[in-house]
Design an enzyme around this catalytic site. Structure first.
Site, PDB file in Angstrom:
ATOM      1  N   ALA A  34     -91.286 -31.632  79.636  1.00 57.18           N
ATOM      2  CA  ALA A  34     -91.224 -33.136  80.194  1.00 57.18           C
ATOM      3  C   ALA A  34     -90.354 -33.238  81.491  1.00 57.18           C
ATOM      4  O   ALA A  34     -90.608 -33.736  82.636  1.00 57.18           O
ATOM      5  CB  ALA A  34     -90.952 -33.898  79.194  1.00 57.18           C
ATOM      6  N   SER A  72     -86.043 -27.055  73.572  1.00 56.67           N
ATOM      7  CA  SER A  72     -87.200 -27.233  72.483  1.00 56.67           C
ATOM      8  C   SER A  72     -88.464 -26.184  73.254  1.00 56.67           C
ATOM      9  O   SER A  72     -89.215 -25.887  72.401  1.00 56.67           O
ATOM     10  CB  SER A  72     -87.555 -28.350  72.020  1.00 56.67           C
ATOM     11  OG  SER A  72     -86.500 -28.640  71.167  1.00 56.67           O
ATOM     12  N   ALA A  78     -91.652 -23.538  71.516  1.00 60.66           N
ATOM     13  CA  ALA A  78     -93.329 -23.822  70.991  1.00 60.66           C
ATOM     14  C   ALA A  78     -94.135 -22.480  70.990  1.00 60.66           C
ATOM     15  O   ALA A  78     -94.244 -22.015  71.814  1.00 60.66           O
ATOM     16  CB  ALA A  78     -93.735 -24.856  71.980  1.00 60.66           C
ATOM     17  N   GLY A 125     -97.597 -22.411  69.246  1.00 62.42           N
ATOM     18  CA  GLY A 125     -99.219 -22.663  69.324  1.00 62.42           C
ATOM     19  C   GLY A 125     -99.511 -22.716  70.574  1.00 62.42           C
ATOM     20  O   GLY A 125    -100.394 -21.947  70.955  1.00 62.42           O
ATOM     21  N   GLY A 126     -99.524 -23.867  71.198  1.00 59.26           N
ATOM     22  CA  GLY A 126    -100.016 -23.891  72.452  1.00 59.26           C
ATOM     23  C   GLY A 126    -100.442 -25.471  73.029  1.00 59.26           C
ATOM     24  O   GLY A 126     -99.334 -26.285  72.672  1.00 59.26           O
ATOM     25  N   GLU A 152    -106.008 -25.555  65.791  1.00 60.68           N
ATOM     26  CA  GLU A 152    -105.033 -25.567  64.869  1.00 60.68           C
ATOM     27  C   GLU A 152    -105.431 -26.958  63.817  1.00 60.68           C
ATOM     28  O   GLU A 152    -106.498 -27.492  64.252  1.00 60.68           O
ATOM     29  CB  GLU A 152    -103.710 -25.684  65.747  1.00 60.68           C
ATOM     30  CG  GLU A 152    -103.392 -24.605  66.417  1.00 60.68           C
ATOM     31  CD  GLU A 152    -101.965 -24.979  66.996  1.00 60.68           C
ATOM     32  OE1 GLU A 152    -101.454 -26.145  66.800  1.00 60.68           O
ATOM     33  OE2 GLU A 152    -101.627 -24.026  68.110  1.00 60.68           O
ATOM     34  N   ASP A 205     -79.596 -37.003  71.477  1.00 61.24           N
ATOM     35  CA  ASP A 205     -78.699 -37.371  72.119  1.00 61.24           C
ATOM     36  C   ASP A 205     -79.339 -38.574  73.267  1.00 61.24           C
ATOM     37  O   ASP A 205     -78.831 -39.438  73.321  1.00 61.24           O
ATOM     38  CB  ASP A 205     -78.226 -36.585  73.395  1.00 61.24           C
ATOM     39  CG  ASP A 205     -77.435 -35.124  72.544  1.00 61.24           C
ATOM     40  OD1 ASP A 205     -76.769 -35.476  71.627  1.00 61.24           O
ATOM     41  OD2 ASP A 205     -77.793 -34.073  72.915  1.00 61.24           O
ATOM     42  N   HIS A 253     -92.643 -29.570  59.790  1.00 68.59           N
ATOM     43  CA  HIS A 253     -93.890 -28.440  59.859  1.00 68.59           C
ATOM     44  C   HIS A 253     -93.776 -27.752  58.621  1.00 68.59           C
ATOM     45  O   HIS A 253     -93.134 -27.313  57.882  1.00 68.59           O
ATOM     46  CB  HIS A 253     -93.336 -27.402  60.858  1.00 68.59           C
ATOM     47  CG  HIS A 253     -94.243 -26.540  61.453  1.00 68.59           C
ATOM     48  ND1 HIS A 253     -94.927 -25.720  60.705  1.00 68.59           N
ATOM     49  CD2 HIS A 253     -94.978 -26.405  62.604  1.00 68.59           C
ATOM     50  CE1 HIS A 253     -96.180 -24.952  61.389  1.00 68.59           C
ATOM     51  NE2 HIS A 253     -96.136 -25.712  62.536  1.00 68.59           N
ATOM     52  N   ARG A 280    -100.858 -32.137  59.550  1.00 71.18           N
ATOM     53  CA  ARG A 280     -99.401 -31.425  59.207  1.00 71.18           C
ATOM     54  C   ARG A 280     -99.131 -32.206  57.964  1.00 71.18           C
ATOM     55  O   ARG A 280     -98.323 -31.469  57.166  1.00 71.18           O
ATOM     56  CB  ARG A 280     -98.617 -31.419  60.383  1.00 71.18           C
ATOM     57  CG  ARG A 280     -98.885 -30.190  61.219  1.00 71.18           C
ATOM     58  CD  ARG A 280     -97.838 -30.020  62.421  1.00 71.18           C
ATOM     59  NE  ARG A 280     -98.324 -28.977  63.365  1.00 71.18           N
ATOM     60  CZ  ARG A 280     -97.635 -28.790  64.402  1.00 71.18           C
ATOM     61  NH1 ARG A 280     -96.665 -29.357  64.726  1.00 71.18           N
ATOM     62  NH2 ARG A 280     -98.102 -27.630  65.273  1.00 71.18           N
ATOM     63  N   HIS A 304     -89.463 -30.862  62.084  1.00 68.10           N
ATOM     64  CA  HIS A 304     -90.055 -30.281  63.301  1.00 68.10           C
ATOM     65  C   HIS A 304     -90.098 -31.110  64.486  1.00 68.10           C
ATOM     66  O   HIS A 304     -89.440 -30.750  65.476  1.00 68.10           O
ATOM     67  CB  HIS A 304     -91.216 -29.751  62.954  1.00 68.10           C
ATOM     68  CG  HIS A 304     -92.024 -28.854  63.988  1.00 68.10           C
ATOM     69  ND1 HIS A 304     -91.505 -27.670  64.324  1.00 68.10           N
ATOM     70  CD2 HIS A 304     -93.349 -29.264  64.626  1.00 68.10           C
ATOM     71  CE1 HIS A 304     -92.279 -27.384  65.492  1.00 68.10           C
ATOM     72  NE2 HIS A 304     -93.274 -28.288  65.544  1.00 68.10           N
ATOM     73  N   ARG A 331     -98.034 -36.360  64.343  1.00 68.56           N
ATOM     74  CA  ARG A 331     -98.501 -35.625  65.628  1.00 68.56           C
ATOM     75  C   ARG A 331     -99.735 -34.758  65.252  1.00 68.56           C
ATOM     76  O   ARG A 331     -99.477 -33.924  64.435  1.00 68.56           O
ATOM     77  CB  ARG A 331     -97.358 -35.130  66.410  1.00 68.56           C
ATOM     78  CG  ARG A 331     -97.852 -34.434  67.613  1.00 68.56           C
ATOM     79  CD  ARG A 331     -96.555 -33.538  68.066  1.00 68.56           C
ATOM     80  NE  ARG A 331     -96.019 -32.446  67.341  1.00 68.56           N
ATOM     81  CZ  ARG A 331     -96.089 -31.250  67.425  1.00 68.56           C
ATOM     82  NH1 ARG A 331     -97.143 -30.817  68.251  1.00 68.56           N
ATOM     83  NH2 ARG A 331     -95.496 -30.383  66.566  1.00 68.56           N
ATOM     84  N   SER A 376     -98.108 -32.073  71.840  1.00 65.76           N
ATOM     85  CA  SER A 376     -96.616 -32.485  72.236  1.00 65.76           C
ATOM     86  C   SER A 376     -96.266 -32.167  73.527  1.00 65.76           C
ATOM     87  O   SER A 376     -95.873 -32.637  74.469  1.00 65.76           O
ATOM     88  CB  SER A 376     -95.610 -31.995  71.153  1.00 65.76           C
ATOM     89  OG  SER A 376     -95.521 -30.521  71.168  1.00 65.76           O
TER      90      SER A 376
END
Length: 863
Positions: free
Chosen positions: A31, A60, A64, A66-67, A132, A231, A252, A301, A362, A397, A402
């Protein structure tokens, strides 16, 4: 023992150095770096500063596996991706935000590829797509088999290295700086290491973007790296921003189980492993997901995590197993090399044995509340990525949404900041040094010093905070477990020793701040939805909980506000909207008016008297009572005020209807809910209700005065600015009718128009030629002016300041060829005589311009 409050400002040395930037981005994941790069493209000359807690490549994103989910297959559609996301979100995704995600996602992914990210392709060079949990299509792109995050991070870091973007590494952000108007003006931060930017400093900037990632470290066991201590969320809370849906922490379902008591960051077993055919089994080899969900092992999930925990409880096991032995060594090495290596490192060979797995914290679906452009409730402060709550995730999610969210909303934020560059004069970047004393004059844009009491949490409390959260506020929750956690977190605030400001104490304070807000929200939401699972409220409850919980931080702790799903915090309740529409009013315009009215009444400090005299959490009931006889108008508007101030927590029972005649002592409505909100809303609600009821009451007196004559009472445009629609509605409640709403509704030729045009007939013809078909009304003040305008075809003639005798003559002269209105010099005493002349209307400007308020009060019931 006095328990200190959660600090609203971190104790820290004053900034020893200062830098300036156009935009400061806090965080260096997908991001933050995407946003910095996109803004640099939009404004190559801008000074962009990225602040990151570790090195630029940490965070983070690189973990990651998965994709990234995006609609790339011609057989797939954005509508299907939207549907899968909404289903996973269990009813409270904001559909418009999801629509933005799935429609702009493919383009954002292509931008990432253009930046240099390399994803896995098939033999023909096309992107490989996999599936997924929760997806009904193959739409997940991946890199390096199971190293998508690492590849994304690599490409972005490399691109930033080639740009003019400046970076400060090893920097922990502390607090937000604001200017005199309350707008974000930069941040304070602490840089760990050696050099001229050592210690606490300040970045002054025209826009601040939080991209700090997650908060998984509030739990003892998590997939998040050590830097994910919440934070950004903690800073936003201290800055007064609204934080939404914190209770929805995604656990997760398949995290490598490393043994009892293992804490810290745990190895993730990507959902993509199940997407490729791995199945969950218990110690006996039983596939338990087949009977849980139609998608079995690929269910969303939250469903899988709950099923694993249920099976653990049923069997007394500490973990379940993920069986992918059928993959074979070649597939493990090529498709999932990272996971394969991690398993081998911990003594597990997935080629020959099932992998022990258990859920761990997660991803945070909630975070700092933003709109579709990443704006938070603090002007100039944006949030992007996991730290933000854009509304796309809802209660749970959907897998691989994400990274996509970070890409899409980073581009939107960059565009929004760029579009607003002209709002601050060049060079007028707010200062960062707090005032030395209250007597120092503050220059325009200089931040306001914050003298509120502050404190820090002992770093030794960190494992206690994490342990309590994992025991009582993780996958399984109840009123009892959450109450115990809340009590423990309260006790953690007290320490027998002075806590020195340092990285460890600041991080622990952030953990405590976020954990306290999360537990408060989890206690409040008395249902099971998505990743929030209450053992004592095991069912989803749309009647009461189809909505969001917004948290703010005050000097007394966290304040919770419930916002119904699909509605902004300032939206009006559905019944109020329906009543306004039925009354011919625009709910959006009324909501905007209430926003302005409350902004005038409630400044930055809030309702200080109510805050000081009423304990947080106290509820009360009050009656809105008529103190005089009259006609009531504006009950729906008053209810809207109560709803707006309390953001839905005050409930209103109306005891009367607009247009009804009420007597002294009658209860018009009863309001119940938070006492502070009730009294904060009181004045604005009564201001509108007494004024509109006064208009209705005065109108009814005029209507009664001419009753039986055939004449009607109507108003004029003599209204208070901003209140015209409401005042004219009140006239209708009193039995009157409305004249023109605006200068565009009809042409009204008055004396000054006649002078300008050279005569009344000339003015009439000029209007008719310019606006054919528009109703034309003409005001005359002499009898001899009537015949010429009748000859031109006037439909309505306004007789200004005519005597009763003149009115009688005018009615006889017109003889039904046009409608007649009497205006000017009218009184209640003469109203009937005027009406009996045969005129159609009596126009009374005083109805709205000078109606006395009807005395109405709010009486708080005793305990």
């Amino acid at each position: 023992m006095t328990i200190p409050a959660i600090p609203q400002k971190l104790t820290a040395p004053p900034p020893g150095w200062t830098v300036e930037a156009d935009v400061v981005v806090v965080g260096s994941g997908v991001a933050g770096l995407t946003l910095a790069l996109r803004y640099a493209d939009l404004d190559p000359g801008a000074k962009i500063l990225v602040v990151t807690k570790d090195v630029l490549s940490s965070g983070s994103t690189r973990w990651a596996q998965g994709g990234i989910a995006a609609v790339l297959d011609p057989a797939d559609t954005p509508a299907e991706h939207l549907s899968d996301t909404l289903i996973a979100g269990v009813g409270i995704c904001e559909e418009e935000a999801v629509r933005v995600l799935v429609t702009e996602g493919p383009g954002a992914l292509r931008e990432l590829i253009a930046t240099g990210a390399r994803f896995d392709t098939d033999d023909s060079g096309e992107l490989q797509l996999t599936r997924e949990g929760g997806h009904r299509r193959d739409r997940i792109v991946h890199a390096g088999g199971d190293a998508t995050g690492a590849e994304v991070q690599r490409a972005l870091v490399q691109a930033v290295g080639k740009s003019a973007i400046q970076v400060i590494e090893h920097a922990l952000v502390l607090d937000l700086l604001k200017d005199a108007e309350g707008r974000a003006a930069g941040v304070t931060l602490h840089v760990m290491g050696e050099g001229e930017r050592d210690g606490v400093g300040a970045v002054r900037a025209g826009a601040v973007v939080l991209a700090t990632g997650g908060m998984g470290q509030i739990y003892a066991s998590t997939t998040n790296p050590a830097v994910s201590t919440g934070d950004g969320v903690a800073l936003a809370l201290r800055a007064g921003a609204v934080v939404r849906d914190l209770e929805f922490v995604q656990f997760h379902p398949t995290v490598l189980w490393l043994g009892e008591g293992s804490t810290g960051q745990q190895p993730l077993i990507s959902e993509a492993v199940r997407g490729e055919g791995a199945v969950l089994v218990d110690a006996e080899g039983v596939r338990f997901m087949k009977d849980v969900h139609e998608l079995a092992d690929l269910a969303p999930r939250d469903v899988v995590a709950k099923a694993i925990v249920r099976r653990m409880l049923e069997t007394g096991a500490e973990h379940m197993y993920l069986d992918a032995r059928h993959f074979g060594e070649e597939k493990w090495r090529t498709r999932f090399p990272t996971i394969y290596a991690s398993c081998l490192e911990h003594g597990i060979d997935p080629v020959s044995e099932p992998i022990p797995v258990a859920p761990a914290a997660h991803h945070a679906s909630g975070g700092v509340r933003t709109d579709l452009h990443g704006r938070t409730s603090v002007p100039g402060l944006y949030a992007c990525g996991e730290v933000a709550c854009t509304g796309v995730h809802g209660a749970n999610r959907l897998a691989s949404n994400s990274l996509l969210e970070g890409l899409v909303f980073a581009e939107r934020i960059a565009a929004d900041i760029h579009a607003g560059r002209g709002t601050r004069p060049a060079g007028d970047v707010p200062g960062a040094t707090p005032r030395a004393s209250a007597t120092v004059r503050r220059a325009p844009g200089e931040p306001v010093a914050d003298d509120r009491p502050s404190g820090l949490i002992d770093p030794r409390a960190r494992p206690r905070i994490q342990g309590h959260m994992s025991r009582g506020a993780s996958v399984l929750r109840s009123a009892e477990s959450l109450g115990e956690v809340a009590k423990a977190l309260l006790n953690v605030r007290w320490t027998p020793v002075a806590v020195e400001p340092c990285t460890e104490s600041w991080e622990t304070t952030n953990l405590l701040t976020v954990a306290s807000a999360l537990v408060a929200a989890a206690r409040d939401r008395q249902e099971t939805r998505g990743s929030h699972w209450r053992e004592d409220f095991p069912e989803r409850n749309d009647d009461w909980w189809l909505g969001h919980l917004d948290v703010t931080l005050t000097g007394e702790g966290t304040t919770m506000t419930y916002v119904p799903h699909g509605r902004g915090a300032d939206a009006l309740p559905p019944q109020v909207e329906a009543d306004l529409i039925e009354a011919g009013l625009d709910p959006a315009e009324v909501a905007a008016l209430l926003e302005v009215a409350m902004a005038e009444d409630v400044q930055e400090l809030g309702d200080v008297t109510s805050l000081a005299t009423i304990p947080a959490g106290r509820t009360a009931t009050a009656d809105v009572v008529a103190r005089a006889d009259g006609v009531v108008a504006g009950l729906a508007v008053a209810e809207g005020v109560f709803a707006h101030v309390s953001e839905g927590r005050l409930t209103v029972e109306r005891r009367a209807k607009d247009g009804e005649r009420v007597a002294r002592g009658d209860v018009l409505m009863t309001v119940t809910g938070p006492a502070r909100d009730l009294l904060t809303a009181e004045r604005t609600a009564l201001n509108l209700l007494t004024h509109l009821s006064g208009v209705a009451t005065l109108t009814s007196r005029w209507v009664r005065a001419v009753e039986g004559t055939g004449a009607r009472i109507r108003d004029s445009r003599k209204t208070l600015p901003g209140l015209r629609a409401l005042e004219k509605y009140a006239v209708r409640c009193g039995g009157g009718v409305n004249h023109r709403m605006s200068l565009s509704d009809a042409a009204l030729i008055k004396d000054n128009h006649v002078v300008a045009a050279g005569g009344v007939a000339e003015a009439f013809r000029a209007v008719r030629d310019a606006y054919p078909g528009l109703p034309i009304e003409v005001e005359v003040d002499r009898i001899d002016q009537i015949e010429p305008v009748l000859a031109e075809g006037a439909e309505e003639i306004l007789l200004d300041n005519f005597t009763v005798e003149q009115l009688t003559l005018a009615v006889r002269l017109v003889d039904g060829r046009a409608r007649l209105e009497s205006s000017g010099g009218l009184t209640l005493e003469s109203a009937r005589d005027v009406a009996e002349t045969g005129v159609d209307y009596l126009a009374v400007g005083a109805l709205t311009h000078s109606a006395p308020a009807l005395d109405i009060a709010l009486d708080l019931r005793g305990n």
